[in-house]
Design a protein around this motif. Structure first.
Motif, PDB file in Angstrom:
ATOM      1  N   SER A 293       0.855  -1.178   0.000  1.00  0.00           N
ATOM      2  CA  SER A 293       0.000   0.000   0.000  1.00  0.00           C
ATOM      3  C   SER A 293       0.897   1.237   0.000  1.00  0.00           C
TER       4      SER A 293
ATOM      5  N   LYS B 182      -9.270   2.620  -2.188  1.00  0.00           N
ATOM      6  CA  LYS B 182      -8.778   3.977  -1.911  1.00  0.00           C
ATOM      7  C   LYS B 182      -9.689   5.006  -2.559  1.00  0.00           C
TER       8      LYS B 182
ATOM      9  N   ASP C 276      -7.851   3.755   7.253  1.00  0.00           N
ATOM     10  CA  ASP C 276      -8.121   5.050   6.629  1.00  0.00           C
ATOM     11  C   ASP C 276      -8.385   6.041   7.759  1.00  0.00           C
TER      12      ASP C 276
ATOM     13  N   GLN D 238      -4.026   3.445  -6.238  1.00  0.00           N
ATOM     14  CA  GLN D 238      -4.309   4.711  -5.561  1.00  0.00           C
ATOM     15  C   GLN D 238      -4.044   5.882  -6.497  1.00  0.00           C
TER      16      GLN D 238
ATOM     17  N   GLU E 210      -3.130  -2.835  -4.523  1.00  0.00           N
ATOM     18  CA  GLU E 210      -3.671  -1.483  -4.355  1.00  0.00           C
ATOM     19  C   GLU E 210      -3.558  -0.663  -5.632  1.00  0.00           C
TER      20      GLU E 210
ATOM     21  N   HIS F 221      -3.243   9.718  -7.327  1.00  0.00           N
ATOM     22  CA  HIS F 221      -2.598  10.855  -6.675  1.00  0.00           C
ATOM     23  C   HIS F 221      -2.027  11.764  -7.760  1.00  0.00           C
TER      24      HIS F 221
END
Ligand SMILES: *[C@@H]1O[C@H](CO)[C@@H](O)[C@H](O)[C@H]1NC(C)=O
Ligand SMILES: *[C@@H]1O[C@H](CO)[C@@H](O)[C@H](O)[C@H]1NC(C)=O
Ligand SMILES: *[C@@H]1O[C@H](CO)[C@@H](O)[C@H](O)[C@H]1NC(C)=O
Ligand SMILES: *[C@@H]1O[C@H](CO)[C@@H](O)[C@H](O)[C@H]1NC(C)=O
Length: 332
Positions: free
Chosen positions: A46, A259, A155, A311, A309, A313
């Motif tokens: 992660s 996520k 989280d 995610q 994972e 960004h």
């Protein structure tokens, strides 16, 4: 003469292309890029970014939390979760047999107010480390006198200072996908930890392999991926259904981390094994449980365990995996 004029035209054309294309080229980044982990290190399960956007940070199989410092420096050591961990004994040792000594950090989340990093370590519990890193300073290892079995994801509600985290169940200590799925285990639990009061509360029991947690954008519910039951459960925090749960959506394949995006959708990492091949898919699911985008990472992650994972960004997707030595970065 004719040849020269053609050469001249081509030359002018090249300049024209250069002038017109290069400004946008300068702002682009590759469609797929690997952030290489330190030597003999695998398993970035992660990722997290600090409040200044630094990172990614990731927990790896030999027990370290490492921080990416840009292409020149690469990853450097940031934190450790086990007081018994030594570099000599643990660095580069990725086998599950050493993880009870070296630690195994999975979930990572920064609390922006203090800059502290909260970590769910499978064996060392919910722990926290200062913004400067080092050895974790505080740990929650048990609930009502009983040690957690295997902590996985977390989280953080930044507004109220609450950490949501899951205990997946003891069968996850085997690290054997087949065994975990065949167990039909339902001992998984969802907890909350109040950063201000340091109080731990059990929110939901009976989960079937909870491995991912994501708080909704309006903080009215948390989503929990269930690895064994292959679905996403929703636990209501607010409103008429508060303190109850329902099935948000079923998943085709094994879901891992979930996520939230800035806009409020959720990326779910899914692996699906068919005829000895594991397919790695990322699905973006909207707030009513509908799949609105799917990305196929199978070619870049040719592994038996698949991805853990996805995610989003700053216009990129960061993809984690248990048995690769890099974090994959993809263009959105
Ligand atoms: C850490 O080391 C101490 C001292 O050697 C030992 O007593 C303790 O059991 C160890 N803890 C773990 C989790 O290995
Ligand atoms: C994983 O578990 C399955 C089912 O219990 C078993 O058949 C298999 O041998 C195990 N694999 C390993 C590597 O231990
Ligand atoms: C939910 O549970 C908490 C305690 O865990 C309680 O304070 C709250 O009143 C409950 N809410 C509802 C709507 O039942
Ligand atoms: C994903 O890619 C793999 C390898 O290219 C392919 O075999 C598979 O069918 C694809 N799966 C989906 C759902 O697109």
């Amino acid at each position: 003469m004719k040849i020269i004029s053609i050469t001249k035209i081509i030359f002018l054309l090249q300049i024209w292309i250069l002038l017109n294309v290069s400004p946008s080229v300068a702002h682009q980044f590759p469609a797929f890029n690997k952030l290489q982990l330190p030597l003999r290190t695998i398993g970035p399960e992660s990722v997290a970014f600090d409040r200044k956007g630094g990172g990614p940070y990731t927990g790896v199989a030999d027990g370290r939390v490492v921080k990416y410092q840009g292409p020149k420096v690469g990853f450097t050591d940031f934190a450790i979760t086990s007081p018994n961990r030594t570099k000599e004994r643990c660095d580069g040792k990725n086998g599950p047999e050493l993880q009870q000594i070296c630690g195994r950090p999975f979930g990572l989340g920064f609390y922006y107010k203090t800059g502290d990093l909260y970590i769910t370590d499978a064996y060392y519990g919910l722990v926290v480390v200062r913004p400067s890193g080092g050895l974790v300073t505080h740990r929650v290892t048990s609930f009502e006198g009983r040690h957690f079995a295997f902590l996985d994801a977390l989280d953080i509600d930044q507004k109220v200072g609450v950490v949501y985290f899951v205990d997946s169940g003891a069968v996850f200590q085997t690290g054997n996908r087949t065994k975990i799925v065949e167990s039909r285990d339902t001992s998984g639990r969802l907890f909350k930890y109040d950063i201000g009061t340091k109080q731990v509360t059990l929110l939901l029991r009976g989960l079937s392999g909870p491995v991912g947690v994501a708080l909704s954008k309006d903080s009215s519910y948390v989503l929990i991926t269930e690895y064994i039951a292959q679905r996403i459960r929703r636990f209501w925090l607010k409103g008429a259904k508060a303190n109850s749960s329902d099935v948000f959506t079923n998943v085709e394949g094994i879901p891992d981390n979930i996520k939230r995006t800035v806009l409020g959708d959720f990326w779910v990492a899914i692996s699906n094994t068919k005829q000895h091949t594991t397919f790695s898919i990322g699905q973006r699911i909207n707030q009513v449980g509908k799949v609105v985008e799917a990305r196929n990472f199978t070619d870049q992650y040719n592994t038996p365990n698949g991805i853990t994972e996805v995610q989003e960004h700053n216009g990129r997707l960061y993809v984690g995996c248990l048995d690769q030595n890099f974090i994959g970065v993809f263009r959105v």
